[in-house]
Write an enzyme that holds these catalytic residues in place. Structure first.
Site, PDB file in Angstrom:
ATOM      1  CE  LYS A   1      -5.836  32.169 -13.493  1.00 14.54           C
ATOM      2  NZ  LYS A   1      -6.113  33.243 -12.530  1.00 14.54           N
TER       3      LYS A   1
ATOM      4  CG  HIS B   1      -8.818  42.059 -10.440  1.00 11.82           C
ATOM      5  ND1 HIS B   1      -7.641  41.396 -10.231  1.00 11.82           N
ATOM      6  CD2 HIS B   1      -9.721  41.119 -10.751  1.00 11.82           C
ATOM      7  CE1 HIS B   1      -7.829  40.109 -10.424  1.00 11.82           C
ATOM      8  NE2 HIS B   1      -9.081  39.917 -10.740  1.00 11.82           N
TER       9      HIS B   1
ATOM     10  CG  ASP C   1      -0.064  16.008  -6.795  1.00 11.51           C
ATOM     11  OD1 ASP C   1       0.088  17.037  -7.486  1.00 11.51           O
ATOM     12  OD2 ASP C   1       0.488  14.921  -7.061  1.00 11.51           O
TER      13      ASP C   1
ATOM     14  CD  GLU D   1      -6.247  35.879  -9.729  1.00 13.97           C
ATOM     15  OE1 GLU D   1      -5.689  34.802 -10.047  1.00 13.97           O
ATOM     16  OE2 GLU D   1      -7.208  36.350 -10.345  1.00 13.97           O
TER      17      GLU D   1
HETATM   18  C1  MEV Z   1      -8.991  35.519 -13.269  1.00 13.46           C
HETATM   19  O1  MEV Z   1      -8.098  34.943 -12.361  1.00 13.46           O
HETATM   20  C2  MEV Z   1     -10.069  34.526 -13.679  1.00 13.46           C
HETATM   21  C3  MEV Z   1     -11.006  35.003 -14.768  1.00 13.46           C
HETATM   22  O2  MEV Z   1     -10.265  35.406 -15.918  1.00 13.46           O
HETATM   23  C4  MEV Z   1     -11.924  33.842 -15.120  1.00 13.46           C
HETATM   24  C5  MEV Z   1     -12.808  34.110 -16.320  1.00 13.46           C
HETATM   25  O3  MEV Z   1     -12.447  34.894 -17.204  1.00 13.46           O
HETATM   26  O4  MEV Z   1     -13.874  33.449 -16.379  1.00 13.46           O
HETATM   27  C6  MEV Z   1     -11.803  36.187 -14.343  1.00 13.46           C
END
Ligand code: MEV
Length: 428
Positions: free
Chosen positions: A264, A378, A280, A86
């Site tokens: 995430k 991004h 792992d 990413e």
């Molecule tokens: C993207 O890979 C991760 C985010 O969505 C984390 C977040 O929203 O805190 C930017």
């Protein structure tokens, strides 16, 4: 071969050579010679290692290996290897690490590297009495487990304790035995699984029951890492941004849908380091998300607040099961290099770095979200990537990227068109 005739039943596929397997798959999928050759390229993983790491290998797949800069953790500077597909993650980690360099930087503490091995005993009569009986034999059981791994014991690790629970399940009462093992610098699955398998017959004898599952628990609640970070709101873009970061943290606490995305973002950093060091990562993910839900509701693993001096402070707590001995870490030549770049000597230190990266990654994400939104950064990277893919080099990469952003046309075909124009000199 027509599609209807094809059968995926290929006896002895695993026994064939890598090239033979690749030939079969190539025919099956109608791969071109170029595609076959590309797949056959194992990159920096020697064929022997690749072919013995997993089964049915037909090739390799390379991910970019990057290094995040600016990290100061527990007073020490680190360059952090990250492997991820990413865009923005490495740049974001490096940026946030720069904001968190005050004093000793990000402070992280990992406790003992203890894993839990489970044995589920079924068909036990008088389960509460038998649970006590197991505890009566605790020393003997632990001694038996100790005999399974003399190296671990010699190094100061090994089984530490035994815990017993009775679960009332749909299939009746079940005794769950937890063997607590200090696995030191290993991830621990091998050592723990060997131990629980070895003590299972003893437990069957003591209880008259049947040992059904004998396996490590990836809910590594005895391998918790805690990270703290403190920064001046000015470093993150001002008081208003800091306040909004705190609010974003509160929103994640209130809303599991947001908490999952929040976490995430943390895992973006942690898993990128896990991949670079061949951990792992499924175990890490499974354990972390279970921990996030330990109250019964899924919560964020980190919190951002303002302290009495108006400083922005962040904290993160999660279980991390990582190793620097055994497993792929010691086999994959690139993982070994990653550990050398990090300069870590213990699994504990690796876990601390990963938690620090997770917290920095989280700050970067929240800051971008409340500040300019995530898409701008991004898109900038995406536009640059498209320009590179279209064949741009040097200054032209940024020129083309800026044009695409400015015109709101961030597309590969447009990057190609712009490149052609620049090369023809139509676009100065
Ligand atoms: C993207 O890979 C991760 C985010 O969505 C984390 C977040 O929203 O805190 C930017």
């Amino acid at each position: 071969m027509s599609h209807e005739m094809r059968s995926s039943r290929i006896p002895g596929f695993y026994k064939k050579s890598l090239d033979e397997r690749l030939r079969i798959v190539g025919e099956w999928a109608g791969l071109t010679e170029e595609e076959v050759n590309l797949l056959r390229n194992l990159g920096n993983l020697p064929e022997k290692i690749a072919d013995s790491m997993i089964e049915n290998v037909i090739g390799g797949m390379t991910y970019p290996f990057a290094v995040a800069v600016n990290f100061k953790i527990n007073g020490r500077d680190y360059l952090v290897p990250m492997v991820i597909e990413e865009t923005s993650v490495v740049a974001a980690a490096s940026n946030a690490a720069k904001m968190l360099r005050r004093g000793r930087g990000i402070i992280v503490r990992a406790g003992p590297q203890e894993m839990i091995g489970q044995i589920h005993l079924v068909n036990v009569e008088a389960p509460y009495y038998k649970a006590m009986k197991i505890l009566e034999h605790k020393e003997e059981i632990i001694d038996h487990a100790k005999q399974q791994d003399s190296t671990l014991i010699k190094l100061g690790g090994g089984p530490r304790d035994l815990e017993v629970r009775v679960l009332n399940t749909r299939m009746g009462p079940v005794i769950v035995v937890h063997l607590i093992v200090d696995v030191l610098d290993a991830m621990g699955a091998n050592a723990v699984n060997t131990m629980v398998e070895s003590i299972a017959p003893l437990l069957e004898k003591i209880t008259g029951g049947e040992a059904r599952l004998r396996i490590i628990s990836n809910y590594a609640t005895r391998r918790i890492v805690r990270a703290l970070a403190r920064t001046d709101p000015e470093d993150v873009g001002g008081k208003d941004v800091a306040r909004k970061i705190v609010e974003a943290s509160i929103l994640a606490e209130a809303d599991p849908y947001r908490a999952v995305t929040h976490n995430k973002g943390i895992m973006n950093g942690i898993i990128a380091v896990a991949l670079a060091t061949a951990q792992d990562h499924r175990a890490i993910e499974a354990g972390a998300h279970a921990y996030a839900a330990r109250s019964g509701v899924y919560k964020p693993l980190s919190t951002w607040e303002l302290d009495e001096e108006g400083m922005l402070v962040g904290s993160l707590e999660l279980p991390l099961q990582v190793g620097i001995v055994g497993g792929a870490t010691k086999v994959h030549p690139i993982a070994k290099i990653a550990l050398k770049i990090l300069g870590v000597k213990t699994a504990k230190e690796l876990a601390e770095i990963m938690a620090a990266v997770g917290l920095a990654q989280n700050l970067a994400a929240l800051r971008a979200l409340v500040h300019e939104g995530i898409q701008k950064g991004h898109m900038r990277l995406h536009a640059r990537n498209l320009a590179i893919m279209a064949g741009a080099t040097g200054e032209l990469i940024d020129k083309i990227a800026e044009r695409m952003i400015g015109e709101g046309k961030i597309r590969y075909d447009y990057a190609k068109k712009l490149l052609e124009e620049y090369l023809k000199g139509e676009n100065k």
